[in-house]
Design an enzyme around this catalytic site. Structure first.
Site: not given
Ligand code: 13P
Length: 249
Positions: A8-10, A95, A211, A232-233
């Site tokens: 998920n690159w947001k 989300h 995370s 994510g990150g």
């Protein structure tokens, strides 16, 4: 069921940045295939078409959010037909950033799930408790509310087109991963609820998110009822995302 590793690159990446990472991921998967994994990327809407093209059939793509209407006066929103047109096959729904920053309530999320499935996209439904909810002993109640409101109207045919992502809000983007016991407990609760909602609830994949890093991915994937990861990150760079895709193999 195949283990799903989803990125998920947001709200990150211009189109050239997105294509660079998407191309590197595709090239690596082509060179050293990972048949044990189903890989997905959820880029920003502006990059969905170019990431889908760069995927080279090595992974599927999806939209991070959509609106439950086919077209019309909904400024700023994206319809399912536009996702198909851009090569996407999935939609991320509910989300925690949609729930908590944009105040999307359970009934709106349920409407989106119904509409998305009815328009032939697969759904990754995100659920998870906040820290105050956890500390108040409401984990099961929150998961029950979020899951039954979104899923109880679904026919058995939805199984196979829905995945659940458990993302404890307090572990998202904080560097604080939930512990093994916390993940086991939450995933077991979710599995029980899925069995109540669907006769084949065992077939719905449950991903963990919050995370996830190359260093903790294998340990999390080894837990009962963990059928994948939503990252994510650590998915923003090809190398760390690919390390997570290959973790535990
Ligand atoms: P992080 O991996 O950056 O904590 O984000 C998790 C997430 O929200 C994925 O949807």
């Amino acid at each position: 069921m195949k283990t799903i590793i989803a990125a998920n690159w947001k709200m990150n990446k211009t189109r050239p940045q997105a294509v660079a990472v998407a191309g590197d991921v595709a090239a690596s998967l082509k060179e050293s295939p990972v048949p044990e994994r189903e890989v997905l990327i959820f880029p920003p809407a502006t990059c969905l078409d170019c990431v889908s093209a760069a995927a080279d059939n090595m992974y599927e793509t999806g939209i991070q959010n959509l609106y439950p209407a086919e077209e019309g006066a909904f400024t700023g929103e994206i319809a399912p037909g536009m996702v198909h047109d851009a090569g996407g096959t999935w939609a991320l729904i509910g989300h925690s950033e949609r729930r908590h920053i944009f105040m999307e309530p359970d009934d709106f999320i349920a409407t989106k799930v119904n509409f998305t499935l009815a328009h032939d996209l697969k759904v990754m439904l995100c659920v998870g408790e906040t820290l105050p909810e956890r500390e108040a002993g409401q984990l099961r109640a929150v998961l029950l509310r979020q899951l039954t409101s979104a899923l109880s109207g679904q026919a058995a045919g939805a199984v196979g087109r829905i995945a659940i992502a458990y993302e404890p809000v307090w572990a998202i983007g904080t560097g604080k991963t939930a512990g093994s016991q916390e993940i086991l407990e939450a995933h077991e609760i979710i599995r029980d609820i899925l069995r109540m909602v669907f006769t084949s609830g065992d077939e719905v994949p449950i991903l963990y998110g919050g995370s996830v890093k190359p260093a903790n991915a294998a340990e999390i994937l080894a837990l009962d009822n963990v059928n994948g990861l939503l990252v994510g990150g650590a998915s923003l760079e090809a190398r760390s995302f690919l390390d997570i895709v290959r973790a535990g193999l």
